[in-house]
Design a protein around this motif. Sequence first.
Motif, PDB file in Angstrom:
ATOM      1  N   LEU A  58       0.834  -1.204   0.000  1.00 51.08           N
ATOM      2  CA  LEU A  58       0.000   0.000   0.000  1.00 51.08           C
ATOM      3  C   LEU A  58       0.871   1.256   0.000  1.00 51.08           C
ATOM      4  N   SER A 109      -7.193   0.972  -0.800  1.00 54.97           N
ATOM      5  CA  SER A 109      -7.713  -0.310  -0.300  1.00 54.97           C
ATOM      6  C   SER A 109      -9.229  -0.314  -0.482  1.00 54.97           C
ATOM      7  N   SER A 129      -5.510  -0.631  -5.130  1.00 55.03           N
ATOM      8  CA  SER A 129      -5.429  -1.759  -4.185  1.00 55.03           C
ATOM      9  C   SER A 129      -6.816  -2.314  -3.863  1.00 55.03           C
ATOM     10  N   ASP A 154      -6.155  -4.217  -7.944  1.00 56.85           N
ATOM     11  CA  ASP A 154      -4.911  -4.932  -7.665  1.00 56.85           C
ATOM     12  C   ASP A 154      -5.053  -6.429  -7.923  1.00 56.85           C
ATOM     13  N   TYR A 276       3.091  -2.787  -6.906  1.00 58.94           N
ATOM     14  CA  TYR A 276       2.000  -1.921  -6.465  1.00 58.94           C
ATOM     15  C   TYR A 276       2.270  -0.456  -6.789  1.00 58.94           C
TER      16      TYR A 276
END
Length: 336
Positions: A58, A109, A129, A154, A276
């Motif tokens: 992250l 997220s 993500s 992701d 990422y």
Amino acid sequence: MLEKLKSFKAIAAAGVMGAVLLSGCGSESTNGDSGSSDNEKEDSFKVGVTQIVEHPSLDAALEGFKEALEEEGLEVSYDVQIAQGDQNNNQSIANNFAGDGVDLIFANSTPSALSALNATKDIPIVFTSVTDPVGAQLVKSMETPDGNITGTTDTHPDAIPNMVKFIDEQFDAGTVGVIYNSGEQNSEVQIEKVKEALSSTDMKLAEATVSNSSEVKQAAESLVGKADVIYIITDNTVVSALESVIQVSNDNDIPLFVGELDSVKRGGFAAYGFDYKDIGYEAGAMAAQILKEGKKPSELPVQYPQNLKLVINKKAAEEMGIELKDEWNGLAEFVE
């Protein structure tokens, strides 16, 4: 009297001239400030960053996001808030950003994106993500997000199937152990994909669930004697405490497969994944189109990650008692 009158006129003229000069200086300063202020309004933005927990993947996504905006020449101030895995904190952060009227929210997220969308239907939201944007009901579809939100996912369609296939073909494993937070929607989606991939093999699944990072080590220990290998998907709760799983795997010679490349660098044995930072960068490029070009999130399709690859950690292999095979040289990249 005449001399006094002349003197008064001279003083008055001087006063007027001084006022003009002062006015001229003030006007130049104001124009300069005004121009600067206008430029700030046009080119300077405030972005609220909401992130469920801190872990390398992250954090790398956030780094990529910032890098993209910087390369676009945008002046951005960031308010970065970490929820520490607490959903109440997560929603409070999003509500505060909505109340502050930030120019854009970067939600890093699935839980962060859900809270942001719950907090505002007006402020543009760009996520990354996120495993299943449609299933999480963040967007209407990948092609047409609709509403005030878009971003990058992701999950690569081939990541889990490829990982399960590699385990099946390269390891004598009867049972694959997984640890995940059943309260994370993205994790539930991934576990279903793991089950689907396993259905075409003779391997079985052993599940251990957690609700917070403090339970991860005990969950890993519960798989000892049950699982021949452990596979950690991109679950934020578990990944934030990955060192606990690595320790259990090393101590018991259990191969540890992970869901992203940062976890390989931390000590996982292998992953089919991507960087990422790349999906964060792509999200930043989308944010730049919104802030700089006036694009609406609904006009920007959700993006998949690119450059899927297999990466193996040689040191982790040694720690877990895994003998490296020559045939893997043509399949994988290696890190020490």
